[in-house]
Design an enzyme around this catalytic site. Sequence first.
Site, mmCIF file in Angstrom:
data_model
loop_
_atom_site.group_PDB
_atom_site.id
_atom_site.type_symbol
_atom_site.label_atom_id
_atom_site.label_comp_id
_atom_site.label_asym_id
_atom_site.label_seq_id
_atom_site.Cartn_x
_atom_site.Cartn_y
_atom_site.Cartn_z
ATOM 1 N N ILE A 59 -59.490 0.126 31.164
ATOM 2 C CA ILE A 59 -59.906 1.023 32.242
ATOM 3 C C ILE A 59 -58.839 1.058 33.331
ATOM 4 O O ILE A 59 -58.132 0.075 33.560
ATOM 5 C CB ILE A 59 -61.283 0.568 32.801
ATOM 6 C CG1 ILE A 59 -61.962 1.663 33.614
ATOM 7 C CG2 ILE A 59 -61.163 -0.734 33.589
ATOM 8 C CD1 ILE A 59 -63.440 1.373 33.926
ATOM 9 N N CYS A 60 -58.704 2.207 33.975
ATOM 10 C CA CYS A 60 -57.849 2.352 35.158
ATOM 11 C C CYS A 60 -58.634 3.180 36.170
ATOM 12 O O CYS A 60 -59.852 3.054 36.258
ATOM 13 C CB CYS A 60 -56.496 2.957 34.799
ATOM 14 S SG CYS A 60 -56.563 4.643 34.171
ATOM 15 N N ARG A 61 -57.967 4.014 36.928
ATOM 16 C CA ARG A 61 -58.693 4.814 37.921
ATOM 17 C C ARG A 61 -59.295 6.067 37.306
ATOM 18 O O ARG A 61 -60.460 6.385 37.525
ATOM 19 C CB ARG A 61 -57.763 5.183 39.079
ATOM 20 C CG ARG A 61 -58.468 5.949 40.174
ATOM 21 C CD ARG A 61 -57.598 6.063 41.425
ATOM 22 N NE ARG A 61 -58.178 7.025 42.342
ATOM 23 C CZ ARG A 61 -57.805 8.292 42.426
ATOM 24 N NH1 ARG A 61 -56.849 8.757 41.653
ATOM 25 N NH2 ARG A 61 -58.373 9.097 43.276
ATOM 26 N N SER A 87 -62.398 4.173 36.330
ATOM 27 C CA SER A 87 -63.301 3.593 37.325
ATOM 28 C C SER A 87 -64.100 4.659 38.064
ATOM 29 O O SER A 87 -65.227 4.401 38.498
ATOM 30 C CB SER A 87 -62.511 2.748 38.322
ATOM 31 O OG SER A 87 -61.860 1.692 37.655
#
Length: 108
Positions: A59-61, A87
Amino acid sequence: MSDVETVSVNQIPEGGFILDVREDYEFEAGHVPGARHIPLAEIPMQYTDLDPDEDTYVICRTGGRSAQAALWLTAQGFTAINVAGGSGAWIDAGKPIVSENGLDPVIK
């Protein structure tokens, strides 16, 4: 370059291993509870700390950096799955986040 498997935040199994590849300041501001943190640029140096036999939900932004990390990890023999929407999608789904800085958690 092949595509990497992608799932929605709601498809991550309960207790699934989540790897957050955002920068330190982003992770400290707000992240998935229990997520492991390795910034994208450090993955090649730290991936050996991960379990290749465990499904890794990256996961990232918003999903761009996590797709890069998942593709790279897959090439190293891991089962790495990109989390669509990152996120931001996690928050939109009403899922909890925590911070490391003592402030109210936010996604940066």
